[in-house]
Scaffold this motif. Structure first.
Motif, PDB file in Angstrom:
ATOM      1  N   ASN A  97       0.825  -1.214   0.000  1.00 58.72           N
ATOM      2  CA  ASN A  97       0.000   0.000   0.000  1.00 58.72           C
ATOM      3  C   ASN A  97       0.856   1.258   0.000  1.00 58.72           C
ATOM      4  O   ASN A  97       0.551   2.232  -0.684  1.00 58.72           O
ATOM      5  N   ILE A  98       1.929   1.219   0.805  1.00 62.86           N
ATOM      6  CA  ILE A  98       2.811   2.393   0.871  1.00 62.86           C
ATOM      7  C   ILE A  98       3.354   2.708  -0.521  1.00 62.86           C
ATOM      8  O   ILE A  98       3.390   3.855  -0.957  1.00 62.86           O
ATOM      9  N   LEU A  99       3.754   1.674  -1.226  1.00 57.55           N
ATOM     10  CA  LEU A  99       4.377   1.877  -2.535  1.00 57.55           C
ATOM     11  C   LEU A  99       3.358   2.122  -3.655  1.00 57.55           C
ATOM     12  O   LEU A  99       3.702   2.665  -4.683  1.00 57.55           O
ATOM     13  N   SER A 100       2.128   1.689  -3.421  1.00 57.02           N
ATOM     14  CA  SER A 100       1.147   1.893  -4.495  1.00 57.02           C
ATOM     15  C   SER A 100       0.250   3.116  -4.268  1.00 57.02           C
ATOM     16  O   SER A 100      -0.620   3.411  -5.081  1.00 57.02           O
ATOM     17  N   ASN A 101       0.461   3.806  -3.135  1.00 54.04           N
ATOM     18  CA  ASN A 101      -0.267   5.071  -2.931  1.00 54.04           C
ATOM     19  C   ASN A 101       0.149   6.091  -3.985  1.00 54.04           C
ATOM     20  O   ASN A 101       1.261   6.034  -4.511  1.00 54.04           O
TER      21      ASN A 101
END
Lengths: 387, 251
Positions: A41-45
């Protein structure tokens, strides 16, 4: 932009770092260390790269007991900083270091030059780096190298404060050079916005007979990680790291560290105290490797956790990989709740449960704070944990 | 001040107190004696709200309030002070800070303002000096590394600072030499103003000589089986519990 699907060819500034990032690849939710950290999630935000919003640094009240270096939204602000003559700053041609940490390369890829702070003499006052943020939905990569001259001693504090860091991801690289016979004492104080993500990638380069001591206190941020890679390849080099991680609600924080001993008489010691409330999660993923040639070395790891609620969780994996017999090594992890007798004793003197709990937590945290040698830094850290 | 009716208390799976009755009026000094395991410490723990004690029957009414409805800290702020048999060591918590916090919590409970630091220091140091409690003890962590005697003196100091209305003394004389017992007794006696009450547990007559009880009770198998005045303590000292027909075997 999302980092996972970002077309780096658009704005990458360090091709070497970008190449290494591609080789290693981003961590995924299947990567053991990141399992609790929702890294996908952190990287795909969706983030904006950097944030040029101006922060009124001048309004920050400086403490005359410290030298101050301001970094506002990742940009060094020399105008408002107050540095002595023995500290100089230079930008140098990029020299991306070897690291298996892809998040280190992620920040490096967006940085054009190495920003190096040279400390050329003993500091008569501690240096406080004030990292201030006012950003929304931004990805903020920053890198700073701190180089301490041989034979010198310095206290450096990295203070992380924010006005607003809603849904932002701050990815910091700190590379330290403690030259021969020097001692660099570093303290990180972090109490960021609960909507923010902070990852600090540390690479201490410790020369012969030099010492790097680190104390990190992580109270804020939705997700906070310290990723440390240490290579002790010079005789009598010494690394120590103590930490306090105090979390509540759904916060996540942890330490991922790798210490590799390659020279004789090298020391490493990493400990962290976790105070976990509500549904918070912490990680202590620490690996020490002592190579055959690193005889007479010492390596210690310890994780201590107090779980205040049943929903809180710690994942502690202290690991030792030892290729020599002639060394001292230990690793351990304890998990428990607050001592009921101590709590009852305080309450039996009229101090309510909430305050008694706070007193006992402070007492645990004080064991770490007491390790800070410099009185001014110790007082600052004490005020910080007391809020 | 305190009325205990038909009190039954369980610790883990064991019923320790089995229908105990006791009435303590303002200004009265009660001594509680009995063989080991009779339930003496359980009674004072139950009164102060120890987490191990589960009240299964009966009631404890203190100043017209049902103690079971009060938290441990509220009981303390209402004036109940239990002096521990083995005071807990609390590493990292400074004794002076602890005393000041406890005093200010009590003041806040009674809607009084915080005591200022200078006033507090003068007050505490005065008490410490008056009752021969070393100054150094104030600077150390709560009971950490204290000798047995120092721990008991620290309990006394807390008592003097908090000025409770009901003093529960659980073997405050154990492990103390003659001079230390005298010092503790002097401290306790200094608090006795005819309104404060005491319930003290002791195995020895020595303390009772110094803090003269109005009533002496013998606890056996979770109940008070005999009550009398100070002469009962002397009789126990002379004949032992068996001599009074109280069997040591506890069911």
């Amino acid at each position: 932009m999302t980092l996972a699907n970002y077309d780096f060819s658009q704005s990458v500034k360090d091709q070497d770092a970008y190449k290494k990032l591609k080789e290693i690849g981003f961590p995924t939710r299947k990567t053991e260390e990141f399992r609790e950290f929702d890294i996908d999630n952190i990287l795909s935000n969706v983030y904006k790269l950097n944030c040029d919003k101006k922060i009124e640094v001048a309004e920050y009240i400086k403490d005359k007991n410290f030298y101050t270096l301001f970094i506002a939204n990742g940009m060094i602000d020399f105008v408002h900083s107050d540095l002595p003559q023995c500290i100089s700053f230079k930008t140098k041609h990029k020299n991306t270091l070897e690291s298996s940490n892809s998040l280190y390369h992620l920040s490096e890829a967006f940085i054009e030059h190495d920003n190096i702070l040279f400390i050329n003499d003993n500091l008569d006052k501690p240096l406080k780096i004030v990292n201030m943020y006012d950003a929304r939905e931004s990805f903020l990569p920053t890198c700073l190298h701190i180089k301490l001259k041989e034979g010198c001693k310095a206290e450096v504090i990295d203070l992380f404060e924010c006005i607003c860091l809603d849904d932002s991801f701050v990815n910091i690289n700190r590379v330290f050079y403690a030259e021969e016979n020097s001692m660099l004492n570093y303290v990180k104080l972090q109490n960021l916005d609960l909507k923010s993500i902070l990852i600090c990638n540390y690479i201490p380069k410790i020369s012969k007979n030099a010492t790097f001591n680190s104390i990190s206190i992580d109270l804020g941020a939705r997700t906070s990680l310290n990723i440390t890679s240490v290579l002790l390849d010079e005789i009598y080099s010494s690394f120590s790291s103590d930490g306090i991680i105090r979390l509540d609600e759904h916060q996540r924080a942890g330490n991922i560290a790798s210490m590799e001993h390659k020279a004789e008489h090298t020391n490493s010691n990493i400990t962290c105290k976790h105070i976990l409330d509500d549904s918070s999660r912490a990680l202590f993923e620490v690996k020490s490797i002592v190579k055959h040639d690193a005889k007479f070395s010492k390596t210690f790891q310890n994780s201590q956790t107090i779980l205040l609620k049943d929903g809180a969780r710690i994942n502690a994996n202290p690991k030792l990989i030892l290729d020599t017999d002639e060394l001292e090594a230990s690793h351990g992890a304890t998990t428990g709740s607050l001592n009921e007798d101590e709590l009852y004793y305080l309450m039996s003197r009229g101090i309510d449960e909430k305050k008694s709990t706070r007193i006992l937590i402070n007492a645990i945290e004080l064991q770490v704070i007491d390790k800070i040698e410099n009185e001014l830094v110790r007082e600052l850290a004490l005020k910080f944990i007391e809020g | 001040m305190l009325k205990i009716k038909n009190l039954s208390v369980q610790i883990k799976d064991k019923i320790v107190l089995k229908g105990l009755d006791l009435d303590i009026k303002p200004g009265e000094i009660h001594a509680l004696m009995g063989s080991n395991g009779a339930g003496k410490s359980t009674l004072v723990k139950a009164l102060s709200g120890h987490y191990d004690c589960k009240v299964t029957d009966g009631e404890m009414i203190y100043k017209d309030k049902n103690l079971q409805e009060l938290s441990v800290s509220d009981r303390a702020n209402e004036g109940i002070f239990m002096s521990f048999q083995n005071p807990t060591e609390i590493p990292g918590v400074n004794n002076m800070y602890f005393l000041k916090t406890a005093l200010n919590e009590k003041r806040a409970y009674h809607k009084l303002g915080e005591i200022n630091i200078a006033e507090f220091l003068k007050f505490v140091k005065g008490k410490a000096k008056e009752f021969n409690v070393g100054d150094k003890m104030l600077k150390r962590n709560v009971n950490e590394g204290f000798s047995g005697g120092e721990k008991k003196k620290n309990e006394l100091l807390q008592m003097l600072v908090l000025e409770p209305d009901l003093l529960l003394l659980d073997e405050i004389d154990s492990g103390l030499d003659v001079d230390a017992i005298k010092a503790i007794a002097n401290g306790v006696n200094s608090l006795l103003d005819g309104k404060r009450s005491v319930l003290m547990i002791t195995h020895y007559d020595r303390l009772l000589e110094l803090i003269k009880p109005d009533f002496v009770h013998v606890l056996h198998d979770g109940k008070i089986v005999k009550s009398g005045d100070y002469s009962l303590a002397l009789e126990i000292d002379e004949k032992g519990f068996e001599g009074l027909g109280i069997n040591h075997d506890i069911s």
